[in-house]
Design an enzyme around this catalytic site. Structure first.
Site, PDB file in Angstrom:
ATOM      1  N   PHE A  59       0.845  -1.198   0.000  1.00 18.84           N
ATOM      2  CA  PHE A  59       0.000   0.000   0.000  1.00 18.84           C
ATOM      3  C   PHE A  59       0.886   1.257   0.000  1.00 18.84           C
ATOM      4  CE2 PHE A  59      -2.846   3.138   1.992  1.00 18.84           C
ATOM      5  CZ  PHE A  59      -3.967   2.973   1.185  1.00 18.84           C
ATOM      6  N   ASP A  96       1.796  -5.759   7.421  1.00 17.76           N
ATOM      7  CA  ASP A  96       0.635  -4.870   7.488  1.00 17.76           C
ATOM      8  C   ASP A  96      -0.605  -5.755   7.309  1.00 17.76           C
ATOM      9  OD1 ASP A  96      -1.491  -3.146   6.989  1.00 17.76           O
ATOM     10  OD2 ASP A  96      -0.248  -1.688   5.933  1.00 17.76           O
ATOM     11  N   TYR A 102     -10.868  -0.395  10.537  1.00 22.14           N
ATOM     12  CA  TYR A 102     -12.101   0.135   9.928  1.00 22.14           C
ATOM     13  C   TYR A 102     -12.563  -0.668   8.712  1.00 22.14           C
ATOM     14  CZ  TYR A 102      -8.265   2.755   7.647  1.00 22.14           C
ATOM     15  OH  TYR A 102      -7.086   3.115   7.043  1.00 22.14           O
ATOM     16  N   LYS A 103     -11.814  -1.728   8.361  1.00 26.14           N
ATOM     17  CA  LYS A 103     -12.234  -2.535   7.207  1.00 26.14           C
ATOM     18  C   LYS A 103     -13.076  -3.720   7.706  1.00 26.14           C
ATOM     19  CE  LYS A 103      -7.927  -1.300   4.843  1.00 26.14           C
ATOM     20  NZ  LYS A 103      -8.392  -0.307   3.879  1.00 26.14           N
ATOM     21  N   ARG A 108     -12.833  -3.245  -7.195  1.00 18.48           N
ATOM     22  CA  ARG A 108     -12.654  -4.223  -6.103  1.00 18.48           C
ATOM     23  C   ARG A 108     -14.017  -4.604  -5.544  1.00 18.48           C
ATOM     24  NH1 ARG A 108      -8.410  -2.009  -1.748  1.00 18.48           N
ATOM     25  NH2 ARG A 108     -10.100  -0.493  -1.509  1.00 18.48           N
TER      26      ARG A 108
HETATM   27  C1  LIG Z   1      -2.718  -2.004   3.625  1.00 22.48           C
HETATM   28  C2  LIG Z   1      -2.977  -0.654   4.194  1.00 22.48           C
HETATM   29  N1  LIG Z   1      -2.085  -0.098   5.026  1.00 22.48           N
HETATM   30  C3  LIG Z   1      -2.286   1.129   5.563  1.00 22.48           C
HETATM   31  C4  LIG Z   1      -3.413   1.858   5.273  1.00 22.48           C
HETATM   32  C5  LIG Z   1      -3.586   3.247   5.833  1.00 22.48           C
HETATM   33  O1  LIG Z   1      -3.889   3.220   7.151  1.00 22.48           O
HETATM   34  P1  LIG Z   1      -4.054   4.544   8.043  1.00 22.48           P
HETATM   35  O2  LIG Z   1      -4.890   5.495   7.262  1.00 22.48           O
HETATM   36  O3  LIG Z   1      -4.711   4.035   9.299  1.00 22.48           O
HETATM   37  O4  LIG Z   1      -2.719   5.087   8.323  1.00 22.48           O
HETATM   38  C6  LIG Z   1      -4.385   1.300   4.440  1.00 22.48           C
HETATM   39  C7  LIG Z   1      -5.611   2.064   4.133  1.00 22.48           C
HETATM   40  O5  LIG Z   1      -6.491   1.670   3.427  1.00 22.48           O
HETATM   41  C8  LIG Z   1      -4.167   0.027   3.878  1.00 22.48           C
HETATM   42  O6  LIG Z   1      -5.046  -0.518   3.047  1.00 22.48           O
END
Ligand SMILES: Cc1ncc(COP(=O)(O)O)c(C=O)c1O
Length: 424
Positions: free
Chosen positions: A126, A205, A230-231, A384
């Site tokens: 990401f 992650d 939040y997912k 998606r």
């Molecule tokens: C794999 C991944 N890592 C990190 C994040 C971002 O997280 P945050 O906004 O809590 O820093 C996301 C957001 O969708 C994500 O999908």
């Protein structure tokens, strides 16, 4: 053929032992929600809990609520998240964002790896994860290099490809356990073993993995991880994230941000910093109580349903969807951009189409009496479809395929501009 799929979807829904969970979430009969991989739905009980908190705990009890309810909240949630990701409760800290938690762990890991200068990740990670690594090198570890291994096919990265790029000079490897675009799932135990052989750390992650697939951090010898809630955990927009550090490593790692909630005795108000000896050292400031309280019901529902049961349904649903896409949608320009083998897949399916963006818009904003269907879009052309077995039915998936076919065959997408909205 589609009639057979309708019948099959109805049969599968009838046999579904998790189907009653849908009613524990707020939903509209005119809408199919396939974006639980981005923002999970609102559990009905969360409305009660947060309004009680606002009216009574904040409104009436005010500062007294810290002792009465709030100070213990992050640890209570950590206990639940630990069960979901296969860790001990004193190995999980809940708070801050995923990006910030990643920053803390990357910094701490690199400081421990004196003499090693290579950081490895891959192109499926990401963007925020890549930015954290880039910023860390630019601002703190200027002699380090970042190697972003290109994915073989933009869907997956083979373990052997990673293996070739990890050596004795590798300080750190960071990967998303399930990747955000294609839903590729790595072989966690194997990759941890390769890293260990080279004395390299791995930070996982878990944002697209927690609540979507069984994650066994302890069993798989994982040392560090971060993830959002939040997912699939249905914690609410911008809900606090979590961080995991294996017990034996906690003493050695230093949080780069020294602050009062990470102090061993924050309420002694000592002018000198002394880090907590356990996972609490990764805390920074005052916990976000409203958001933490909103997270609890989502975790409870997931634990009640059971992650193994959810995974079983998710695999059944994903395979059903893939079969329908292969027979009904491939001929009209859709391509499956997720692994076909369930072992290497999380709980969303990416479909590519050259008109992907406008098809996505047409699904969300139907002009006639069709149901609203909400997936999301990731560039260049991926739609998606997130499968959240807690609230998605097999019929939802059948209706989605019917609708996508209609949008393309009747060129309904042409009603929408090519320019993209900010949040897609
Ligand atoms: C794999 C991944 N890592 C990190 C994040 C971002 O997280 P945050 O906004 O809590 O820093 C996301 C957001 O969708 C994500 O999908």
């Amino acid at each position: 053929m589609m009639d057979d799929y309708l019948q099959k979807s109805l049969d599968l829904d009838k046999k579904d032992s998790l189907k009653s969970f849908k009613n524990r979430f707020v939903h509209s009969d005119n809408e199919i929600y396939l974006d639980g991989n981005s923002l999970g739905k609102l559990p009905k009980k969360t409305i009660e809990i947060t309004s009680d908190l606002i009216q009574n705990q904040w409104g009436n009890r005010l500062i007294r609520s810290w002792n009465e309810h709030w100070l213990g909240l992050p640890k209570n949630l950590a206990k639940k998240i630990a069960q979901i990701v296969g860790a001990q409760e004193d190995e999980i800290f809940v708070g801050d964002s995923t990006s910030l938690n990643l920053y803390k762990l990357v910094f701490a890991a690199l400081q421990l790896q004196k003499g090693k200068q290579k950081i490895v990740t891959d192109s499926l990670n990401f963007p925020t994860d890549l930015y954290v690594l880039q910023g860390m090198i630019a601002n703190h570890f200027q002699n380090h290099t970042l190697e972003i291994i290109p994915s073989d096919d933009e869907i997956s990265t083979q373990t052997n490809t990673l293996k070739k790029n990890i050596d004795k000079n590798t300080a750190l490897l960071t990967l998303s356990a399930v990747t955000y675009k294609s839903a590729f799932r790595y072989d966690m135990i194997e990759i941890n073993a390769i890293a260990k052989k080279n004395n390299s750390f791995v930070i996982w992650d878990l944002s697209h993995a927690a609540g979507a697939v069984p994650v066994a951090l302890n069993k798989n010898n994982a040392e560090m991880a971060v993830g959002c809630t939040y997912k699939y955990l249905n914690g609410g927009p911008g809900a606090p994230a979590f961080l995991y550090v294996k017990k034996e490593l906690q003493e050695k790692l230093v949080n780069p941000i020294w602050s009062w909630f990470g102090h061993e005795k924050p309420f002694d108000f000592n002018p000198n910093y002394q880090a907590d000896s356990g996972i609490q050292k990764f805390a920074i400031g005052t916990p976000s109580i409203l958001s933490l309280a909103a997270m609890e019901t989502g975790l409870d529902l997931l634990l009640e349903a059971g992650i193994e049961n959810l995974r079983k349904k998710s695999v059944q649903q994903s395979n059903f969807l893939i079969e329908m896409v292969q027979t009904e949608l491939q001929a009209i320009g859709f391509k499956i951009a997720s692994p076909l083998d369930e072992k290497y897949r999380g709980s969303h399916i990416s479909l590519q189409h050259e008109e992907g963006y406008r098809i996505n818009r047409a699904m969300i904003e139907p002009k006639e009496n069709d149901k609203i269907i909400i997936p999301d879009f990731r560039p260049p052309n991926n739609i998606r479809l997130g499968i959240a077995p807690l609230y998605n039915s097999f019929q939802d998936l059948y209706e989605t395929v019917v609708r996508m076919k209609k949008i393309v065959v009747e060129k309904e997408y042409e009603n929408f501009p090519k320019e993209k909205l900010t949040v897609t």
